[in-house]
Each structure stands twice: as C-alpha cells, then as structure tokens.
Write a protein that holds these residues in place. Sequence first.
Motif, PDB file in Angstrom:
ATOM      1  N   THR A 106       0.848  -1.183   0.000  1.00  0.00           N
ATOM      2  CA  THR A 106       0.000   0.000   0.000  1.00  0.00           C
ATOM      3  C   THR A 106       0.884   1.233   0.000  1.00  0.00           C
ATOM      4  O   THR A 106       1.771   1.366   0.849  1.00  0.00           O
ATOM      5  N   ASP A 131      -6.844   8.189  -1.285  1.00  0.00           N
ATOM      6  CA  ASP A 131      -5.674   8.480  -0.459  1.00  0.00           C
ATOM      7  C   ASP A 131      -4.507   7.521  -0.617  1.00  0.00           C
ATOM      8  O   ASP A 131      -3.423   7.778  -0.098  1.00  0.00           O
ATOM      9  N   TYR A 132      -4.719   6.387  -1.292  1.00  0.00           N
ATOM     10  CA  TYR A 132      -3.651   5.399  -1.412  1.00  0.00           C
ATOM     11  C   TYR A 132      -3.940   4.430  -2.562  1.00  0.00           C
ATOM     12  O   TYR A 132      -5.068   4.352  -3.055  1.00  0.00           O
ATOM     13  N   TYR A 184       0.684   5.197   0.237  1.00  0.00           N
ATOM     14  CA  TYR A 184      -0.179   6.309   0.620  1.00  0.00           C
ATOM     15  C   TYR A 184       0.303   7.596  -0.040  1.00  0.00           C
ATOM     16  O   TYR A 184       1.498   7.768  -0.315  1.00  0.00           O
TER      17      TYR A 184
END
Length: 76
Positions: free
Chosen positions: A23, A52-53, A25
């Motif tokens: 992930t 956001d990610y 961000y």
Amino acid sequence: MSPRLMVGESEEIMNEYYLVISTFYDNGRVKAVMHTEPHGKRPENHSQETEDYDVYYDWFDKYEDALKFKNDCFKA
C-alpha cells in the motif's frame, strides 16, 4: 482424508503461492505484508486505487522472490 469426488470431477492440485500486498499512501507512507495461500493456479496480479492510497496485490511462486519484492517496496 479428502471428500469423495463425483463422476466427472477432478481433484485440483493446490500449490502454495506468496501474496505481497503493498500500500502506497499519498503522504509517502508505505505498508507491505506477505501471506501464503494455496490455489490451484497462481492468481493474477491486480491493483486498486483509492482517493488516499493505491494497493497492489502481487503473487509469486517463490518465497525468496516475494520477500525481495516486499523489502523493495520500502525503497520506493
């Protein structure tokens, strides 16, 4: 002991594959985890974008390749 197969069914051989979920961000933070899962064939890699990610799901046949990829995520 496996359950009895019906006529026309075949027993699918399950192989162990290594999944790295990474992930990234928008603020620069990175998270990466690795899992082992059994599947009949290696699943397809895919990704998911959010506001956001971004999340990436990458599959590997070998533990060493998955571990290297996971560790390399933090160098991005």
